[in-house]
Design a protein around this motif. Structure first.
Motif, short mmCIF file in Angstrom:
data_model
loop_
_atom_site.label_atom_id
_atom_site.label_comp_id
_atom_site.label_asym_id
_atom_site.label_seq_id
_atom_site.Cartn_x
_atom_site.Cartn_y
_atom_site.Cartn_z
N LEU A 16 0.84 -1.20 0.00
CA LEU A 16 0.00 0.00 0.00
C LEU A 16 0.87 1.24 0.00
N ASP A 17 1.90 1.27 0.85
CA ASP A 17 2.80 2.41 0.92
C ASP A 17 3.49 2.65 -0.43
N LYS A 18 3.95 1.58 -1.03
CA LYS A 18 4.63 1.69 -2.34
C LYS A 18 3.66 2.20 -3.41
N ALA A 19 2.43 1.69 -3.40
CA ALA A 19 1.43 2.12 -4.38
C ALA A 19 1.10 3.60 -4.20
N GLU A 20 0.99 4.06 -2.95
CA GLU A 20 0.68 5.47 -2.70
C GLU A 20 1.83 6.37 -3.16
N TRP A 25 3.93 10.05 -7.37
CA TRP A 25 4.91 10.36 -8.39
C TRP A 25 4.23 10.61 -9.73
N HIS A 26 3.27 9.75 -10.07
CA HIS A 26 2.55 9.93 -11.35
C HIS A 26 1.75 11.23 -11.34
N TYR A 27 1.19 11.58 -10.19
CA TYR A 27 0.44 12.83 -10.09
C TYR A 27 1.36 14.03 -10.35
N LEU A 28 2.52 14.01 -9.72
CA LEU A 28 3.47 15.11 -9.92
C LEU A 28 3.94 15.18 -11.37
N GLN A 29 4.23 14.04 -11.96
CA GLN A 29 4.67 14.00 -13.35
C GLN A 29 3.57 14.50 -14.28
N MET A 30 2.34 14.14 -13.96
CA MET A 30 1.19 14.56 -14.76
C MET A 30 1.06 16.09 -14.72
N GLN A 31 1.33 16.68 -13.56
CA GLN A 31 1.22 18.14 -13.42
C GLN A 31 2.36 18.87 -14.12
N GLU A 32 3.54 18.25 -14.15
CA GLU A 32 4.72 18.94 -14.66
C GLU A 32 4.93 18.82 -16.18
N THR A 33 4.47 17.72 -16.77
CA THR A 33 4.77 17.50 -18.18
C THR A 33 3.88 18.34 -19.09
N LYS A 34 4.46 18.75 -20.18
CA LYS A 34 3.71 19.50 -21.21
C LYS A 34 3.30 18.58 -22.36
N ASN A 35 3.94 17.41 -22.42
CA ASN A 35 3.68 16.44 -23.48
C ASN A 35 2.35 15.75 -23.22
N LYS A 37 0.84 13.11 -24.62
CA LYS A 37 0.86 11.65 -24.52
C LYS A 37 1.40 11.19 -23.18
N LYS A 38 2.45 11.86 -22.69
CA LYS A 38 3.01 11.51 -21.38
C LYS A 38 2.02 11.83 -20.27
N LYS A 39 1.35 12.95 -20.40
CA LYS A 39 0.35 13.35 -19.40
C LYS A 39 -0.76 12.30 -19.31
N ILE A 40 -1.21 11.82 -20.45
CA ILE A 40 -2.27 10.80 -20.49
C ILE A 40 -1.78 9.49 -19.87
N ALA A 41 -0.53 9.12 -20.15
CA ALA A 41 0.03 7.89 -19.58
C ALA A 41 0.12 8.00 -18.06
N HIS A 42 0.56 9.15 -17.56
CA HIS A 42 0.65 9.34 -16.11
C HIS A 42 -0.74 9.35 -15.48
N MET A 43 -1.69 9.94 -16.17
CA MET A 43 -3.06 9.97 -15.66
C MET A 43 -3.64 8.56 -15.58
N ARG A 44 -3.39 7.76 -16.61
CA ARG A 44 -3.88 6.38 -16.65
C ARG A 44 -3.26 5.56 -15.49
N ASN A 45 -1.96 5.72 -15.28
CA ASN A 45 -1.31 5.01 -14.18
C ASN A 45 -1.80 5.49 -12.82
N TYR A 46 -2.03 6.80 -12.71
CA TYR A 46 -2.56 7.37 -11.47
C TYR A 46 -3.92 6.74 -11.13
N LYS A 47 -4.79 6.68 -12.13
CA LYS A 47 -6.13 6.12 -11.91
C LYS A 47 -6.08 4.63 -11.61
N ALA A 48 -5.19 3.90 -12.27
CA ALA A 48 -5.05 2.46 -12.01
C ALA A 48 -4.60 2.24 -10.57
#
Length: 70
Positions: A16-20, A25-35, A37-48
């Motif tokens: 659980l700790d590792k998943a959180e 990390w994916h949330y931060l990457q999603m906020q920072e990237t301008k790309n 496709k990368k934003k969508i990939a981070h969003m998908r991983n965040y939701k999963a």
């Protein structure tokens, strides 16, 4: 089915700790990237990971999680 039921509560809490952390990390990457496709990939991983976290919290008996599929 071939379930062993040999996971400890500590292993589940560690997962659980590792998943959180990974979700954060994916949330931060999603906020920072301008790309886009990368934003969508981070969003998908965040939701999963959101589903993984909810299921693990349910297994651990979190009273704020009624059912992992709801």
């Amino acid at each position: 089915m071939n379930y062993t039921y040999d996971r400890t509560w500590g292993e589940i809490e560690e997962m659980l700790d590792k998943a959180e952390k990974e979700q954060n990390w994916h949330y931060l990457q999603m906020q920072e990237t301008k790309n886009k496709k990368k934003k969508i990939a981070h969003m998908r991983n965040y939701k999963a990971l959101q589903g993984v976290i909810k299921a693990l919290r349910w297994v651990l008996g979190d009273k704020n999680v009624s059912h992992p599929l709801e």
